[in-house]
Design a protein around this motif. Structure first.
Motif, PDB file in Angstrom:
ATOM      1  N   GLN A 123       0.832  -1.194   0.000  1.00 11.87           N
ATOM      2  CA  GLN A 123       0.000   0.000   0.000  1.00 11.87           C
ATOM      3  C   GLN A 123       0.872   1.252   0.000  1.00 11.87           C
ATOM      4  O   GLN A 123       1.702   1.434   0.896  1.00 11.87           O
TER       5      GLN A 123
ATOM      6  N   ASN B  69      -7.795   2.953   2.248  1.00 16.87           N
ATOM      7  CA  ASN B  69      -7.611   1.724   1.483  1.00 16.87           C
ATOM      8  C   ASN B  69      -8.687   0.744   1.970  1.00 16.87           C
ATOM      9  O   ASN B  69      -8.862   0.561   3.180  1.00 16.87           O
TER      10      ASN B  69
ATOM     11  N   THR C 125      -8.179   2.107  -3.305  1.00 21.17           N
ATOM     12  CA  THR C 125      -7.272   3.053  -2.659  1.00 21.17           C
ATOM     13  C   THR C 125      -8.057   4.324  -2.323  1.00 21.17           C
ATOM     14  O   THR C 125      -9.197   4.484  -2.762  1.00 21.17           O
TER      15      THR C 125
ATOM     16  N   TYR D 164      -3.869   7.162  -5.434  1.00 19.28           N
ATOM     17  CA  TYR D 164      -2.753   6.355  -5.918  1.00 19.28           C
ATOM     18  C   TYR D 164      -2.067   7.047  -7.096  1.00 19.28           C
ATOM     19  O   TYR D 164      -0.934   6.733  -7.444  1.00 19.28           O
TER      20      TYR D 164
ATOM     21  N   TYR E   1       6.554   1.975   2.037  1.00 17.84           N
ATOM     22  CA  TYR E   1       6.099   1.455   0.750  1.00 17.84           C
ATOM     23  C   TYR E   1       7.278   1.051  -0.134  1.00 17.84           C
ATOM     24  O   TYR E   1       8.244   1.797  -0.303  1.00 17.84           O
TER      25      TYR E   1
END
Length: 572
Positions: free
Chosen positions: A147, A462, A475, A492, A545
């Motif tokens: 994510q 999310n 998202t 995103y 991430y």
């Protein structure tokens, strides 16, 4: 402060009557009880295609071809005015907050709906600067893939001016209807998960039967609703948990039926006592999960030959729709029986789009086709909902309004119907909604009497539901509809642009074709978010991430930082 208009002659442009004499006008002005009663019926997770009348509007199929059966909602539509482009929020609590206050939910911090979660209040924690006592500490779904973004947070209680509100106080719709006997029944879910001081009675309602949660079982629910133990939140700074009250006992074993009987009893009592007009807010749990129907009705739908029409195939869900529809019919019958239907406005709406079985992990729920997506999405299937007004003898029958409106408009509309000075209330309380009363006569808005042209949504999470665009979890998303066009911003790093007037099913994405409009709407959306939504309610970058582990075909683009550095221009 009283906002009631002393020269009370409302709806004169809607009434199918001759002009009143001066004596009749004066008599009406002197009798506040001549104001109409109001019933707002709010369904839960009830999709735009779940009513036969709406499904017929968008597919031109005959009701006899369909799987779900909604004869009473069809009746409501045939006796009133239906809106084809009415919008709720993507989830239930935000819509309930908007109805209660007349404001965009994200401005109040209502960005999602959730089961009971830890808040600063129920954990007796110190509240960080600029935060709110009922902000949740964390809310996230069990998503396995990488994510790029961390969820924002969400508020869980509409402020009432209580000690923990630090000066915050919203004028609820019941408080604004100060001359009315207001009652609430059903799903609350805007009270901080049972926080003392934030339940229906604290917002100006007589509580008939209520539960401050997102869903409820439909059998043997009373023990859970009446639970006063703080075992779930032992640190809560109150003597007992105020999660709900099952109300007066009835002989009904099924929740939808029980709440309906209690609502009918209220109507009987108010029909006998006409000193004050009443406002009944009937907030159904139907058709929210858990999916539980009545055995005989489930069996009936099991054998129905139209099973599978438009993806509608679950007999349990169909039976729950039937129970909701039956409730609407009983309400209408009671108004006729008690001879108050000509002085009672009935409004029916859903709190968000239906749970679309194509994008849920369990593949359950309904199907919103031909609309795209469902609950939790900002595509039309997630936010476009049924909205019907019925007032026998006072408004037109069997008509449609195609003008886009949204759930913030319910508050000023009901106040307008009741004869209150909505301009004064809107100014005093910074309402985002606008009365849609003029549209009940000017169906095409030819006089531009409803001038609201923009609508906003914000969902910084999310989500375990799959995106309607790809087989991966949703998202964070935000959106704006401006006139005919809607822009969806996927945080995103993707944008979708549609001409909803021409393409209501969102099949033609114009984002790469109409780049100037895309950029303009994106800037307008981001400006609105910057001004109106506090930063803790925004998603943030995930420092952990790893783009090399990304499951999606397209790379993450930090588009909101790009926005800041490129002065509103987006890199194609």
């Amino acid at each position: 402060m009283s906002y009631f208009k002393s020269g009370f002659i409302f709806f004169s442009f809607l009434l199918f009557m001759g002009c009143k004499s001066e004596a009749e006008k004066k008599a009406q002005e002197e009798k506040p009880s001549s104001r109409p009663n109001i019933i707002l019926i709010l369904a839960d997770d009830y999709g735009i295609m779940d009513s036969q009348g709406y499904a017929q509007k968008f597919t031109e199929a005959e009701a006899s071809e369909m799987f779900y059966e909604t004869p009473n909602i069809n009746r409501l539509m045939s006796e009133g005015i239906s809106f084809s482009q009415a919008y709720a929020n993507q989830l239930c609590s935000p819509t309930r907050a908007s109805i209660m206050t007349g404001k965009y939910a994200a401005k109040l911090g209502f960005t999602t709906a959730m089961p009971p979660r830890k808040t600063y209040y129920n954990q007796s924690m110190d509240i960080p600067d600029s935060y709110y006592a009922h902000d949740v500490l964390e809310h996230k779904d069990n998503i396995k893939i990488e994510q790029a973004l961390i969820n924002g947070t969400s508020n869980s209680a509409v402020p009432t001016g209580a000690l923990h509100d630090a000066g915050r106080d919203e004028l609820s719709i019941a408080e604004a209807l100060e001359g009315y006997h207001s009652a609430f029944i059903g799903k609350w879910h805007i009270g901080g998960f049972g926080a003392k001081g934030y339940q229906p009675a604290d917002q100006g309602f007589e509580p008939l039967a209520w539960f401050d949660a997102g869903g409820s079982v439909y059998y043997d629910w009373q023990k859970v609703w009446d639970n006063k133990s703080k075992e779930h939140f032992p640190k809560m700074p109150q003597e007992q948990w105020e999660i709900g009250d099952s109300g007066n006992m009835t002989t009904e074993e099924y929740l939808t039926d029980d709440l309906t009987v209690q609502a009918l009893d209220f109507l009987d009592n108010r029909a006998k006592n006409k000193e004050k007009p009443f406002f009944l807010y009937f907030s159904h749990f139907a058709v929210h999960s858990p999916y539980q129907g009545k055995e005989d009705e489930v069996a009936y739908f099991e054998g129905k030959t139209s099973k599978g029409w438009n993806g509608h195939k679950d007999p349990v869900y169909a039976s729950m729709v039937k129970s909701l529809d039956r409730s609407v019919g009983l309400i209408l019958d009671k108004l006729r029986e008690t001879e108050i239907e000509e002085n009672t406005l009935v409004v029916f709406m859903s709190d968000n789009g239906g749970i679309d079985s194509k994008i849920t992990p369990r593949r359950d729920g309904t199907d919103n086709a031909p609309f795209l997506g469902g609950k939790a999405c900002l595509t039309e299937g997630g936010i476009r909902v049924p909205l019907i007004f019925r007032w026998k003898g006072k408004i037109k029958q069997g008509e449609w309004v195609d003008v886009p409106v949204d759930c913030t408009d319910i508050y000023p509309t009901l106040l307008d119907v009741a004869g209150y000075d909505i301009k004064a209330i809107a100014k005093e309380n910074s309402l985002d909604g606008q009365s849609i009363v003029p549209l009940l006569s000017d169906l095409e808005n030819l006089q531009n009497s409803y001038s609201k042209n923009e609508h906003y949504w914000h969902y910084p999470f999310n989500v375990i539901y799959n995106s309607p665009y790809e087989p991966y979890p949703l998202t964070p998303h935000s959106a704006i509809r401006d006139g005919d066009y809607k822009l969806i911003f996927d945080w995103y790093g993707r944008l979708h642009l549609y001409n909803i007037a021409e393409d209501p099913f969102e099949s033609n994405d114009l984002a790469l074709e109409m780049t100037d409009l895309r950029d303009t709407l994106f800037k307008k959306l981001m400006t609105w978010l910057t001004i109106n939504v506090e930063q803790r309610y925004w998603p943030t970058l995930n420092p952990s991430y790893n783009p090399n582990k990304e499951s999606r075909d397209t790379p993450f683009v930090n588009l909101f930082s790009e926005f800041n550095s490129n002065k509103g221009k987006i890199q194609s």
